[in-house]
Structure formats: C-alpha cells, structure tokens
Design an enzyme around this catalytic site. Sequence first.
Site, PDB file in Angstrom:
ATOM      1  N   LYS A 152      -6.976  -4.967  -2.917  1.00 48.45           N
ATOM      2  CA  LYS A 152      -7.757  -5.472  -1.795  1.00 48.45           C
ATOM      3  C   LYS A 152      -8.746  -4.416  -1.335  1.00 48.45           C
ATOM      4  CE  LYS A 152      -4.063  -4.233   1.486  1.00 48.45           C
ATOM      5  NZ  LYS A 152      -4.695  -3.111   2.178  1.00 48.45           N
TER       6      LYS A 152
ATOM      7  N   CYS B 158      -1.831  -2.673   7.847  1.00 45.41           N
ATOM      8  CA  CYS B 158      -1.738  -3.596   6.713  1.00 45.41           C
ATOM      9  C   CYS B 158      -0.450  -4.407   6.704  1.00 45.41           C
ATOM     10  CB  CYS B 158      -1.924  -2.822   5.415  1.00 45.41           C
ATOM     11  SG  CYS B 158      -3.585  -2.100   5.297  1.00 45.41           S
TER      12      CYS B 158
ATOM     13  N   HIS C  33     -10.678   7.050   1.679  1.00 48.16           N
ATOM     14  CA  HIS C  33      -9.337   6.948   1.118  1.00 48.16           C
ATOM     15  C   HIS C  33      -9.276   5.855   0.059  1.00 48.16           C
ATOM     16  CE1 HIS C  33      -9.412   3.779   4.175  1.00 48.16           C
ATOM     17  NE2 HIS C  33      -8.462   3.171   3.478  1.00 48.16           N
TER      18      HIS C  33
ATOM     19  N   HIS D  90     -17.637   2.274   0.734  1.00 46.82           N
ATOM     20  CA  HIS D  90     -17.036   1.224   1.546  1.00 46.82           C
ATOM     21  C   HIS D  90     -17.406   1.357   3.020  1.00 46.82           C
ATOM     22  CE1 HIS D  90     -13.791  -1.396   3.179  1.00 46.82           C
ATOM     23  NE2 HIS D  90     -14.133  -2.087   2.112  1.00 46.82           N
TER      24      HIS D  90
ATOM     25  N   HIS E  63     -10.831   0.730  -2.761  1.00 50.43           N
ATOM     26  CA  HIS E  63     -12.169   0.694  -2.173  1.00 50.43           C
ATOM     27  C   HIS E  63     -13.239   1.300  -3.077  1.00 50.43           C
ATOM     28  CE1 HIS E  63     -10.488  -0.582   1.584  1.00 50.43           C
ATOM     29  NE2 HIS E  63      -9.845   0.547   1.808  1.00 50.43           N
TER      30      HIS E  63
ATOM     31  N   ASP F 155       0.786  -1.239   0.000  1.00 52.62           N
ATOM     32  CA  ASP F 155       0.000   0.000   0.000  1.00 52.62           C
ATOM     33  C   ASP F 155       0.821   1.294   0.000  1.00 52.62           C
ATOM     34  OD1 ASP F 155      -1.965  -1.897   0.237  1.00 52.62           O
ATOM     35  OD2 ASP F 155      -2.653  -1.280   2.221  1.00 52.62           O
TER      36      ASP F 155
ATOM     37  N   ASP G  74      -4.621  -0.806  -1.957  1.00 46.89           N
ATOM     38  CA  ASP G  74      -5.945  -0.586  -1.382  1.00 46.89           C
ATOM     39  C   ASP G  74      -6.838  -0.027  -2.488  1.00 46.89           C
ATOM     40  OD1 ASP G  74      -6.680  -1.235   1.228  1.00 46.89           O
ATOM     41  OD2 ASP G  74      -6.781   0.849   1.891  1.00 46.89           O
TER      42      ASP G  74
END
Length: 208
Positions: free
Chosen positions: A111, A156, A86, A57, A53, A13, A51
């Site tokens: 993810k 993470c 984010h 989310h 999203h 990330d 990341d």
Amino acid sequence: MTPGAADLLLVIDVQVDFLPGGALPVPDGDAVVGPVNALQHRFRHVVLMQDWHPADHVSFADTHPGRAPFETVALPYGPQVLWPRHCVQGSPGAGFAPGLATDRASLVVRKGLDPRVDSYSAFLEADRTTRTGLAGALTERGIARVVLCGLATDFCVLWSALDARAAGFDVWVVADAVRGIGLDGSVEAAWARMAAAGVRRIGSDAIA
C-alpha cells in the site's frame, strides 16, 4: 478463539523502518515479531501488509519545502501528517522485520504506492475512495473474521480495523501483538475508536 476456515490473520506493516533504529520507529515495535510469528501458526489464512512508497511520496516531510516531520498539511483529500522518509520501494527499510515469518502468508498486499495519496488502511487509501482490493480477496476466500496485529496501533492498525468493520467483517485486534506511535494520546484514542466501531480486543493467549 479457535481460528477456523473463515478466520484470517492480518499482519500490518511489521517492517524495518518501523522498528527501533528505523526511519519512523514505533516504540518497542520489535516486540511484536515473536507474538506475530506464534499467531501465524494458529491460522490457516495469513495476509501480510507492506508499506511501499515511491521516493517522492506526498506524505514525506522532505517533499514539502520548509515543513518538518509530524506537521500537518492540507491536501486535496484532507489533512495529512508529514512523516520522515520511510519504507521507500526496494529499500532495506521497506523490508519485513528480521525474524518475521513470511512463509505462511498466502498474500502480500503493498500500500502507499500512489505518490499523491497516503495509505494507512489495508482496505482503503487515505482519499477514502481508492480500494486496495483486499476486501474482495477476503470475501472470495470466504473470510468472515479478521484478526489484526502489527504496527502501528494508532495509525495503520486503527484504520485497517475500522475499514474491515465497515466492509462487514467481524474484527479483533491482538493487544499484545501491536504497538503504537503515541502522539498526544493517540494510542488510547485509537482503542476507544475501535471499541466504538465494534472492534474487539483479545490477547494472543486467548487464541488457541
């Protein structure tokens, strides 16, 4: 450590929203870019995590009326820290950090795509049952040792390291190529949890 055919660098990330000035900045987060780039040239296998999203989310505080960032709510899969919005799919903040080398990566894994479940780990989502498929991909490539770097140490990176150990990999974290958010001693606690699980700590200068 001299990385070989069974070693993989897992970059967690390193994205715009996690850098200073981003939506969810990790203090000094931009300092990992240089060490991560240098490390990539020492590994035959590199995987980048991202990341990614949807806009609605469940981990975003503004999807829960009356709630504020960094509060914790109970969700069907357990407690969930609420974050500022984010890394929304396709947004500039979801992009990799400026200057981050990406050309050596053989795989990019995204993810956090399920709007109902958060995902810190590179291997398992926060419901602890949904797999990203990364463990299988690494096993098929003959990977035995996973070396982690990136953001953030206490979320993470921590979850990914613990799940990599649970999946049977030898796991190391590069101490000078990670940075943490730091909530109530969370960085120190993360290092302690990783050590207890058999995750080893190394400096980038010890990787040839």
